[in-house]
Design an enzyme around this catalytic site. Sequence first.
Site, PDB file in Angstrom:
ATOM      1  N   SER A   1       0.847  -1.192   0.000  1.00  0.00           N
ATOM      2  CA  SER A   1       0.000   0.000   0.000  1.00  0.00           C
ATOM      3  C   SER A   1       0.877   1.235   0.000  1.00  0.00           C
ATOM      4  O   SER A   1       2.090   1.155   0.144  1.00  0.00           O
ATOM      5  CB  SER A   1      -0.914   0.005   1.225  1.00  0.00           C
ATOM      6  OG  SER A   1      -0.195   0.492   2.337  1.00  0.00           O
ATOM      7  N   LYS A   2       0.207   2.372  -0.120  1.00  0.00           N
ATOM      8  CA  LYS A   2       0.878   3.682  -0.149  1.00  0.00           C
ATOM      9  C   LYS A   2       1.807   3.898   1.044  1.00  0.00           C
ATOM     10  O   LYS A   2       2.743   4.686   0.957  1.00  0.00           O
ATOM     11  CB  LYS A   2      -0.192   4.776  -0.098  1.00  0.00           C
ATOM     12  CG  LYS A   2      -0.881   4.975  -1.397  1.00  0.00           C
ATOM     13  CD  LYS A   2      -0.363   6.246  -2.032  1.00  0.00           C
ATOM     14  CE  LYS A   2      -0.713   6.319  -3.493  1.00  0.00           C
ATOM     15  NZ  LYS A   2       0.407   6.196  -4.357  1.00  0.00           N
TER      16      LYS A   2
END
Length: 478
Positions: free
Chosen positions: A241-242
């Site tokens: 994820s980010k």
Amino acid sequence: MRVRFAPSPTGYLHVGGARTAIYNELLRKSLGGEFILRIEDTDQQRSDAAMIEQICNGLSWLGVHWDEGPFLQSQGVERHRQTAAALLQDGKAYRCFRTPEELDEARQDAQKRGETLRYRDYFEPATKEEQERRAAAGESFAVRFRMPDSEIRFSDFVRGDVVFPAEALDDFIILRSDGSPTYHLSVVCDDVEMRITHVIRGDDHLSNTPKHVGLFQALGAPLPVFGHLPLILGPDKKRLSKRTGATSIEEFRDLGFLPEALYNALALLGWSPGEDRELMTRQEMEELFTVERINAGASVFDRDKLSWINAQYLSGSSLDQLMPHLEPFLAEVGLGDLGDDQTGRLERAVDLHRTRARTLGDLAQMVVPYFRPSLDYDLDLCTKFRKQSQLPQQLGALVEGFRNLESFTAETVEQALRSLAEEVGVKAGALIHPTRMALSSAKAGPSLFDLVVAMGQEASLRHLENFAAFLRQNPIEE
Ligand code: GLU
């Protein structure tokens, strides 16, 4: 073989989606067949036309080519509805008049008893006549698919045989009360319509697959072969994820990765050709790709490995391949409009430095000194040179030596520098290191003599003179 990549345009093309697209492409290339791009845009509220373009551009940039499409799933909605009507007609689906509130309440009651609500256990569907009567009276309903009472089994080339026991299955909605088809219905209708033979998609769809198998069977359509690709984890071993950095293909492009390098790195996320092979051309990947060598376990997206692969591609690509990708990064460091007469110098500089760069951004930075009238020198990096009171004068002599060279090659430059060192009684290194600093404002880099030649006579003399002046202005007395 007919494969498809079916992204939902609700976001950018991410690492996971791109890997799915790549495996679809490699599989069909290795076995022959067609690759279809289908945009699953039936969730109109979350789909975005700009995203469709971004996804297509992302795939094209990465070098994933499709044979058919992009088809928009939304254009088949009428066909999907007709399929639901046919299933209803055949008694393979039924009208469900329960409101979401009723279902919620029943779900909560079941939870209190420690059970999971299964629709089919709690809500006996009304008879066909009753369904029709209530529908005719204008009651709102969804269409629910009647799952078979037996287990569902399918073969998955990543996980082997997968079995979902009958107790784990439930009837599910295929047409919402507003008449819109759900993902499950649309995806199966389109896979049937497009005669898809191999469905390769992320692991997150595994729990959907028994529903789809039920639909394929109810429609009398041949079952495709499934392959559910394992999850991609970030360096923290959690779902990528980010949190841990870039995830979209565009971000990696903007960070200075070459598409071929990213393609290669993504192909290795869960597949390996064996023998520790890592760097492969597209053709080699296509030849070596087999589904047997896809790992069932999650794979970790290793940014260091991507950087390493990128560095190999930066070193190994031809200049013709490299230069178009480098252009935006050159523009970013102010070297966007160099003019044709500088092309040769630029290419020489790029060629000289590319083995030391990990990204296109690094490489652009490295060639900046070649095109600046003067450079900024870091006082701290130059401490050693600032203490040498003789150095400005020696550099002045070097300038004269270089100026008088008739031919300006690595050999003549080296000879001029070494004979000056001998003349003034210092080691060659005592001139080589400050010359490197003068020309590149850095302590390390490629062979100095190649650097001087790539810089060219005029610019080399100018930087040396400027650096000598800088040292005169910033001496450290001892
Ligand atoms: N549209 C789905 C997604 O983006 C993929 C569906 C499929 O591959 O079957 O997750």
